[in-house]
Design an enzyme around this catalytic site. Structure first.
Site, PDB file in Angstrom:
ATOM      1  N   ASP A  18       0.828  -1.203   0.000  1.00  0.00           N
ATOM      2  CA  ASP A  18       0.000   0.000   0.000  1.00  0.00           C
ATOM      3  C   ASP A  18       0.867   1.262   0.000  1.00  0.00           C
ATOM      4  O   ASP A  18       1.937   1.294   0.623  1.00  0.00           O
ATOM      5  CB  ASP A  18      -0.886  -0.017   1.243  1.00  0.00           C
ATOM      6  CG  ASP A  18      -1.810   1.176   1.324  1.00  0.00           C
ATOM      7  OD1 ASP A  18      -2.652   1.324   0.422  1.00  0.00           O
ATOM      8  OD2 ASP A  18      -1.691   1.973   2.271  1.00  0.00           O
TER       9      ASP A  18
ATOM     10  N   GLU B   6       0.994  -0.396  -5.174  1.00  0.00           N
ATOM     11  CA  GLU B   6       0.056   0.708  -5.377  1.00  0.00           C
ATOM     12  C   GLU B   6       0.917   1.963  -5.429  1.00  0.00           C
ATOM     13  O   GLU B   6       1.273   2.535  -4.403  1.00  0.00           O
ATOM     14  CB  GLU B   6      -0.961   0.796  -4.245  1.00  0.00           C
ATOM     15  CG  GLU B   6      -2.038   1.832  -4.546  1.00  0.00           C
ATOM     16  CD  GLU B   6      -2.497   2.633  -3.331  1.00  0.00           C
ATOM     17  OE1 GLU B   6      -3.456   3.391  -3.481  1.00  0.00           O
ATOM     18  OE2 GLU B   6      -1.871   2.520  -2.261  1.00  0.00           O
TER      19      GLU B   6
END
Length: 638
Positions: A318, A371
């Site tokens: 993330d 990401e």
């Protein structure tokens, strides 16, 4: 009573373990650090260890000693910064914390175990002595998963938040447990032909509203839905039904909760001491100090832990962009440059490369996903070429451009045609996943169906078209739960999805369309084999902005596998639309998003079209097509 046994008798940690941990190269620290049941001198109990180099004393407090900080002191392991001790009689299920008295300012704090295998169910915060014994039954999957996770394989990901996928309204809106989730999720994902499930972080987190992205337990699945073995059962069950499991992992930041990693031993141990490096302005969280060896050992052990003990098929990292840039979300003067005066976080770059190198070395059948929302080069390219070493990267640019395009009234779309076609200028610079994720349906952004232009019929036609266009594009696919049937309201984490909507034809038709797209994507090599290879894609016509249409060819390794896709982004049917194709013969219409079974108007090409020897678009043959309104059609030569 006190911690007993000399270090040689009671210690699980070897000199090599300590050396590697301090060097930042102990990638299996979870095997020794934390709480581990063992026996010493024939007496069973638990060996506790924790890294707290700036502590004056560390004791274990818990249910077994009345939370008395004087009962069970730990011993320092030389100059390693690790404290350790064996406590007899402490068994599985015992609840504990580390009581830390700092050398700095006499700071005293009770901390959950950073390496804890399980923690109390929030809002309680203590750790639980546990084990990871489990009889796995996914041998066949683990033996063959390299092919399923390959860049040449169909990868269509169903992104799930465990607490809100489905709930029991009759039981006070209770979320499903891991074991209740397993058969329901596996059956649903199989029925819709998704290949993988991606779980928003399952790692323990105190604030449910963070969806798991503010992690405190980097080695523990959340107790909200069951035990570690219950979570293993969920992964095992999905594997036995041919479904891969990707876990979201958050090494980018952590919350400042008093029981967690923050100011752990009375110093900024896991985080930077300078707020210009250690405080995240967007999330009001703390940023790991990637330059500290022991922090790298901690984080890399966490990554290996989920791949090892929980059989994860991939980790999606993330907020990579927030790790790479020292000035991320910061104004001038609010950040510190690196040693060369630049804004790149050199320690984070080294850490990410180290993570990918070790993950693929130890578990070659997995994938790692970044990401990463900027144009940082070579995110998904090998380390030996100067890349970060990820397997795949989310294409955030495609997502933003596409959703912006579909929000336009079709009458204006001809002025925004480049938003559809721009991505193919960079489409093979990385190995991409096309994400329509949870981030697009929260914080007032509305659901996907709400983002579409037009009345109800047009909204559903547009969303079917969006998915049809998405599956035609090179790249792996990701859809957030609820998108596949047109969830009406934006996602809310404190309730289940709007499953009753499936009684309505439009929603059922959209779900059937997604099922058919997934089925075709997996069945036709041309749609997935060369997803990350420019040989797998050609435009037929990307310049028909006046009519707002695009057409393309997807190709597999065999020249006989080509699929032609044509999309009409207006509600005006295009009758007699002449489209150049690579070969003659009969072209069967494999899919048509305007078919009545999906909620469309039923226009189409009556099953297929015979090619004419009439050169168009620089190709020797052409088809005389009907392009239905707001629709995508897929064709294949027989």
């Amino acid at each position: 009573m006190s911690a007993v046994g000399s270090r040689s008798e009671a210690s699980l940690l070897t000199e090599q373990d300590l050396y590697l941990f301090n060097e930042g190269r102990n990638y299996r620290a979870y095997e020794k650090l934390g709480a581990h049941r063992t026996s010493v001198g024939g007496e069973s109990g638990t060996c506790f260890s924790v890294w707290a180099p700036n502590a004056r004393e560390v004791t274990v407090i818990g249910s077994f000693n009345g939370w008395d900080p004087r009962s069970h002191p730990l011993r320092a392991c030389g100059s390693s910064g690790i404290w350790e001790g064996f406590i007899p009689g402490v068994d599985k299920g015992s609840v504990y914390k580390f009581h830390i008295v700092s050398r700095h300012h006499g700071h005293v704090v009770d901390k959950a175990d950073p390496f804890g295998l399980w923690h109390e169910k929030p809002p309680r915060t203590a750790s639980v002595v546990w084990d990871l014994e489990y009889q796995w039954a996914d041998h066949d999957w683990m033996q063959n998963r390299q092919g399923k996770n390959s860049l040449h394989a169909p990868i269509s990901i169903y992104e799930v938040h465990l607490g809100s996928w489905m709930r029991f309204p009759e039981e006070h809106n209770r979320p499903l447990s891991y074991r209740e989730m397993a058969p329901r999720l596996a059956d649903y994902v199989q029925r819709l032909h998704f290949t993988h499930v991606e779980l928003l972080p399952v790692m323990e987190h105190p604030f449910y509203g963070s969806w798991g992205y503010q992690t405190t337990g980097y080695f523990a699945p959340t107790a909200r839905y069951g035990t570690p073995q219950d979570f293993m059962y969920l992964v095992d069950y999905l594997h036995q039904h041919g479904i891969g499991v990707i876990l979201d992992w958050v090494p980018s930041h952590f919350p400042s909760d008093a029981h967690g990693l923050a100011y752990f031993d009375g110093t900024h141990l896991f985080e930077h001491s300078d707020s210009r490096q250690g405080f995240h302005p967007d999330w009001k969280t703390l940023i790991f100090n990637y330059g500290r060896n022991e922090v790298r050992s901690f984080l890399l052990s966490s990554a290996m832990f989920w791949l090892d003990k929980y059989h994860a098929d991939g980790l999606r990292v993330d907020a990579v962009a927030s790790m790479l840039y020292l000035d991320y979300s910061r104004k001038e003067g609010e950040w510190l440059p690196n040693q060369y005066g630049g804004r790149e976080n050199l320690e984070a770059i080294d850490f990410l490369r180290q993570f990918n190198q070790e993950a693929y070395k130890e578990y070659p059948g997995i994938q790692t996903f970044a990401e990463e929302s900027t144009a940082w080069p070579m995110v998904s390219r090998p380390i030996y070429l100067g890349g970060l070493g990820f397997g795949l990267k989310w294409d955030m640019g495609w997502m933003h451009d596409t959703l912006k395009y579909f929000a336009n009234d079709p009458i204006h779309r001809k002025y925004h045609h480049n938003q559809l076609t721009f991505r193919m200028l960079y489409g093979f610079t990385e190995n991409f996943v096309l994400p329509l994720s949870h981030d697009e349906v929260v914080h007032g952004k509305g659901s996907l169906i709400q983002k579409m232009a037009g009345d109800e019929w047009q909204k559903f036609a547009n969303l079917r078209l969006l998915f049809g266009y998405m599956f035609a594009q090179p790249g792996k696919k990701l859809l957030f739960m609820g998108d596949e049937f047109g969830q009406g309201r934006e996602w809310a984490h404190d309730g289940g999805l709007e499953w009753p909507l499936l009684q309505f034809a439009f929603h059922r038709g959209l779900q059937d369309w997604v099922e058919q797209l997934n089925r075709l994507y997996a069945h036709e090599p041309a749609l997935h084999e060369l997803d990350t290879d420019p040989r797998g894609f050609e435009w037929i016509d990307c310049n028909d902005h006046a009519a707002s249409t695009i057409s393309l060819v997807r190709k597999g390794r065999s020249s006989k596998q080509s699929i032609v896709v044509a999309c009409n982004f207006t509600p005006v049917p295009r009758i007699g639309y002449r489209l150049g194709v690579p070969e003659g013969g009969f072209w069967r219409e494999l899919l048509n998003s305007d078919a009545k079974e999906y909620g469309g108007s039923g226009m189409g090409n009556l099953g297929g079209v015979l090619a004419d020897e009439e050169p168009v678009h620089g190709r020797p043959y052409s088809l005389n097509l009907t392009l239905p309104p707001l629709a995508a059609i897929y064709l294949k030569a027989e």
